[in-house]
Design a protein around this motif. Structure first.
Motif, PDB file in Angstrom:
ATOM      1  N   GLU A 420       1.004  -1.239  -0.119  1.00 33.13           N
ATOM      2  CA  GLU A 420       0.232  -0.117  -0.008  1.00 33.13           C
ATOM      3  C   GLU A 420       0.804   1.181  -0.027  1.00 33.13           C
ATOM      4  N   LEU A 421       1.942   1.202   0.615  1.00 39.15           N
ATOM      5  CA  LEU A 421       3.068   2.511   0.759  1.00 39.15           C
ATOM      6  C   LEU A 421       3.439   2.656  -0.760  1.00 39.15           C
ATOM      7  N   LEU A 422       3.754   1.482  -1.434  1.00 43.54           N
ATOM      8  CA  LEU A 422       4.321   1.668  -2.664  1.00 43.54           C
ATOM      9  C   LEU A 422       3.472   2.288  -3.470  1.00 43.54           C
ATOM     10  N   LYS A 423       2.122   1.803  -3.341  1.00 40.00           N
ATOM     11  CA  LYS A 423       1.249   2.432  -4.347  1.00 40.00           C
ATOM     12  C   LYS A 423       1.130   4.013  -4.282  1.00 40.00           C
ATOM     13  N   LEU A 424       1.108   4.524  -2.915  1.00 36.82           N
ATOM     14  CA  LEU A 424       0.902   5.879  -2.511  1.00 36.82           C
ATOM     15  C   LEU A 424       2.350   6.646  -2.873  1.00 36.82           C
ATOM     16  N   MET A 425       3.438   5.775  -2.855  1.00 42.43           N
ATOM     17  CA  MET A 425       4.585   6.500  -2.976  1.00 42.43           C
ATOM     18  C   MET A 425       4.769   6.749  -4.414  1.00 42.43           C
ATOM     19  N   ASN A 426       4.361   5.833  -5.218  1.00 42.65           N
ATOM     20  CA  ASN A 426       4.542   5.831  -6.731  1.00 42.65           C
ATOM     21  C   ASN A 426       3.940   6.998  -7.305  1.00 42.65           C
ATOM     22  N   LEU A 427       2.866   7.528  -6.782  1.00 42.79           N
ATOM     23  CA  LEU A 427       2.350   8.774  -7.310  1.00 42.79           C
ATOM     24  C   LEU A 427       3.072  10.122  -7.085  1.00 42.79           C
ATOM     25  N   TYR A 428       4.016  10.140  -6.147  1.00 39.82           N
ATOM     26  CA  TYR A 428       4.781  11.254  -5.646  1.00 39.82           C
ATOM     27  C   TYR A 428       6.274  11.286  -5.855  1.00 39.82           C
ATOM     28  N   LYS A 429       6.725   9.840  -6.171  1.00 38.57           N
ATOM     29  CA  LYS A 429       8.252   9.816  -6.196  1.00 38.57           C
ATOM     30  C   LYS A 429       9.044  10.672  -7.340  1.00 38.57           C
ATOM     31  N   ASP A 430       8.319  10.873  -8.402  1.00 39.89           N
ATOM     32  CA  ASP A 430       9.044  11.522  -9.580  1.00 39.89           C
ATOM     33  C   ASP A 430       9.060  13.083  -9.307  1.00 39.89           C
ATOM     34  N   ARG A 431       8.220  13.429  -8.257  1.00 32.19           N
ATOM     35  CA  ARG A 431       7.827  15.090  -7.946  1.00 32.19           C
ATOM     36  C   ARG A 431       9.135  15.690  -7.003  1.00 32.19           C
ATOM     37  N   VAL A 432       9.718  14.612  -6.194  1.00 30.11           N
ATOM     38  CA  VAL A 432      10.766  14.951  -4.973  1.00 30.11           C
ATOM     39  C   VAL A 432      12.182  14.325  -5.113  1.00 30.11           C
ATOM     40  N   ASP A 433      13.169  14.975  -4.710  1.00 29.64           N
ATOM     41  CA  ASP A 433      14.402  14.357  -4.504  1.00 29.64           C
ATOM     42  C   ASP A 433      14.723  13.340  -3.382  1.00 29.64           C
ATOM     43  N   CYS A 434      15.279  12.410  -3.922  1.00 29.42           N
ATOM     44  CA  CYS A 434      15.463  11.406  -2.785  1.00 29.42           C
ATOM     45  C   CYS A 434      16.917  11.515  -2.147  1.00 29.42           C
ATOM     46  N   VAL A 435      17.057  11.133  -0.950  1.00 32.28           N
ATOM     47  CA  VAL A 435      18.290  10.959  -0.268  1.00 32.28           C
ATOM     48  C   VAL A 435      18.753   9.587   0.008  1.00 32.28           C
ATOM     49  N   ASP A 436      19.974   9.153   0.296  1.00 27.72           N
ATOM     50  CA  ASP A 436      20.350   7.879   0.871  1.00 27.72           C
ATOM     51  C   ASP A 436      19.894   7.594   2.414  1.00 27.72           C
ATOM     52  N   SER A 437      19.177   6.568   2.557  1.00 23.60           N
ATOM     53  CA  SER A 437      18.393   6.324   3.980  1.00 23.60           C
ATOM     54  C   SER A 437      19.591   5.762   4.959  1.00 23.60           C
ATOM     55  N   SER A 438      21.037   5.625   4.459  1.00 26.56           N
ATOM     56  CA  SER A 438      21.998   5.225   5.381  1.00 26.56           C
ATOM     57  C   SER A 438      22.867   6.541   5.649  1.00 26.56           C
ATOM     58  N   LEU A 439      22.406   7.737   5.328  1.00 26.54           N
ATOM     59  CA  LEU A 439      23.009   8.763   5.948  1.00 26.54           C
ATOM     60  C   LEU A 439      22.728   9.191   7.249  1.00 26.54           C
ATOM     61  N   ASP A 440      23.555   9.996   7.990  1.00 27.81           N
ATOM     62  CA  ASP A 440      23.343  10.508   9.537  1.00 27.81           C
ATOM     63  C   ASP A 440      22.268  11.816   9.303  1.00 27.81           C
ATOM     64  N   PHE A 441      21.036  11.493  10.023  1.00 31.80           N
ATOM     65  CA  PHE A 441      20.180  12.562   9.656  1.00 31.80           C
ATOM     66  C   PHE A 441      19.941  13.403  10.996  1.00 31.80           C
ATOM     67  N   LYS A 442      21.083  13.581  11.477  1.00 30.69           N
ATOM     68  CA  LYS A 442      20.852  14.412  12.981  1.00 30.69           C
ATOM     69  C   LYS A 442      20.638  15.737  12.605  1.00 30.69           C
ATOM     70  N   TYR A 443      21.383  16.403  11.554  1.00 25.05           N
ATOM     71  CA  TYR A 443      21.228  17.536  11.217  1.00 25.05           C
ATOM     72  C   TYR A 443      20.336  17.809  10.050  1.00 25.05           C
ATOM     73  N   LEU A 444      19.556  17.000   9.880  1.00 29.62           N
ATOM     74  CA  LEU A 444      18.628  17.152   8.649  1.00 29.62           C
ATOM     75  C   LEU A 444      17.513  17.946   9.147  1.00 29.62           C
ATOM     76  N   LYS A 445      16.922  18.886   8.027  1.00 33.28           N
ATOM     77  CA  LYS A 445      15.852  19.778   8.377  1.00 33.28           C
ATOM     78  C   LYS A 445      14.669  19.664   7.303  1.00 33.28           C
ATOM     79  N   ARG A 446      13.825  19.961   7.688  1.00 33.00           N
ATOM     80  CA  ARG A 446      12.439  19.865   6.705  1.00 33.00           C
ATOM     81  C   ARG A 446      12.535  21.100   5.742  1.00 33.00           C
TER      82      ARG A 446
END
Length: 448
Positions: A420-446
């Motif tokens: 279900e998540l893949l179906k939802l994400m598939n509608l938006y995945k081409d509209r946003v940039d992705c980052v590597d999920s293995s990175l350190d997100f300590k200082y990530l800001k929205r």
């Protein structure tokens, strides 16, 4: 047959240069031949507590007890049958033990330490008699005698894991729970002598096994005593209290009624001011059982959310490397996200999405299932057209993680959520940039 035992000779003379020390260390490596009669036939290690079976073969006590507990009913060497259900004596072999100790003393210059003289393990009869005396002392209000008997049980339990199991099987936890309830109702004298603290400390090692014992442990009187120790400043008492509380809340009887006032605050404090992984794990298990089995679960969730539990859990998830802590944090967070208020609290923390995606396939199958369930609740239950949670999940690599998870496999419940998540994400995945999920997100800001 003689097996070698690698031992480095003790000591390096002071004043030697670093180079001389390293050369000397290499030259002093030696192998000590341990006589086979001194080795356990099962582990081949030097025996520390040699005991002899009725078959005449001597083993180290810990090794032969593990053999018997595994369900084996015969002597490992002779294959002769032993007594049914382990009904036979393990006779201490004092002669072999003294010979081993003498051999250790003779080789002390080579770094061999003398094995201590083992204590005779406690028996079920001794535990049973001590429990009867504790019950009698509690019924007549003899705090001093009860304190002595509880101290004896504590000393038994400290000696070995075998003694702890024996005390549990002998009903020590039930007797201690009854004493806690009896002395807790008139606690002034008991507290003055440290009796209640001694009982709680013993109960942290020996849990009740009967429904009656668990019911006594979960009574309002006992819970008030436990709460008092949870709120004290002594770290050891707080850890023991939360271990006992975890057992009390696991009882089916206590789940059907409300807890005493202040338990939630005390458990949140245990998360906010951690003592160690043991206490943290116990606190998380208690919180999980409180939320999932409370007769007023929505009220319990709301109270915990107002106490600021969600940010504490997220920060703990970021900081703790302990597998058990991560699993339990995700489990509690999953329960909190059952309500709109809980989901708003979770999404309100900037690290929620990054850390959830990062923990997938990183900790355990259970942790992955919980993380996927939380993501599904946050993304699926969004209202409006913005889909901010869904977009953020994609930005931190959630879409790629869902694809990988679908390929490597997961539980049926998690698999349905992933689809279900893949179906939802598939509608938006081409509209946003992705980052590597293995990175350190300590200082990530929205971005919004």
């Amino acid at each position: 047959m003689v097996l070698p035992w690698g031992i480095r000779r003790a000591g390096r003379r002071a004043g030697k240069s670093k180079e001389d020390s390293s050369i000397d260390a290499a030259s002093l490596d030696t192998e000590i031949a341990v006589p086979m009669p001194f080795r356990c036939p099962i582990s081949l290690d030097l025996m520390k507590d040699p005991v002899t079976l009725p078959t005449g073969i001597t083993y180290d006590r810990s090794s032969i007890e593990r053999w018997i507990e595994a369900g084996n009913a015969s002597c490992p060497v002779t294959k002769q049958p032993l007594g049914g259900a382990g009904r036979f004596d393990l006779i201490p072999n004092h002669a072999i033990r003294k010979m081993i100790q003498s051999w250790c003393v003779e080789n002390c210059s080579l770094g061999v330490e003398r094995i201590p003289t083992p204590r005779i393990p406690v028996t079920l009869y001794e535990v049973s008699e001590a429990c009867k005396r504790i019950a009698a002392a509690a019924n007549r209000g003899d705090a001093k005698r009860c304190y002595e008997l509880v101290g004896k049980i504590r000393s038994w339990v400290k000696e070995s894991e075998r003694n702890r199991r024996c005390a549990t099987e002998g009903g020590a936890g039930d007797a201690l729970s009854a004493a806690l309830e009896l002395f807790g109702s008139a606690s002034t004298e008991g507290r003055r002598g440290g009796l209640l603290e001694e009982i709680v400390s013993a109960l942290a090692q020996v849990r009740p096994v009967s429904e009656e014992g668990l019911a006594r442990l979960g009574s309002a009187t006992s819970l008030h005593c436990i709460l008092g120790f949870l709120n004290c400043d002594d770290l050891s008492s707080r850890q023991n209290a939360v271990l006992v509380l975890k057992e009390a809340i696991s009882s089916n009887r206590i789940r059907r009624r409300a807890l005493v006032e202040g338990i939630e605050e005390a458990l949140v404090r245990m998360i906010r001011e951690p003592i160690g992984p043991t206490a943290t794990n116990a606190s998380l298990v208690a919180l999980f059982n409180m939320i999932s089995h409370s007769p007023n679960s929505d009220k319990t969730r709301s109270k915990l959310l107002h106490l600021g539990l969600v940010p504490l859990l997220i920060n703990l998830l970021v900081d703790s490397p302990d597998k058990g802590v991560c699993e339990r944090v995700l489990g509690v967070l999953d329960l909190l996200c059952e309500t709109r208020e809980g989901r708003d609290e979770a999404f309100g923390h900037a690290l929620t999405m990054p850390i959830l995606v990062k923990k997938i396939l990183r900790v355990s199958n259970l942790a992955t299932d919980f993380a996927v369930a939380i993501l599904w609740k946050l993304c699926k239950n969004e209202e409006g057209d913005e889909r901010r949670a869904l977009i953020e999940a994609i930005q931190v690599g959630g879409f790629q993680k869902m694809l990988v998870l679908l390929q490597v496999g997961c539980g049926e419940g998690a698999k349905e959520n992933v689809r279900e998540l893949l179906k939802l994400m598939n509608l938006y995945k081409d509209r946003v940039d992705c980052v590597d999920s293995s990175l350190d997100f300590k200082y990530l800001k929205r971005p919004y």
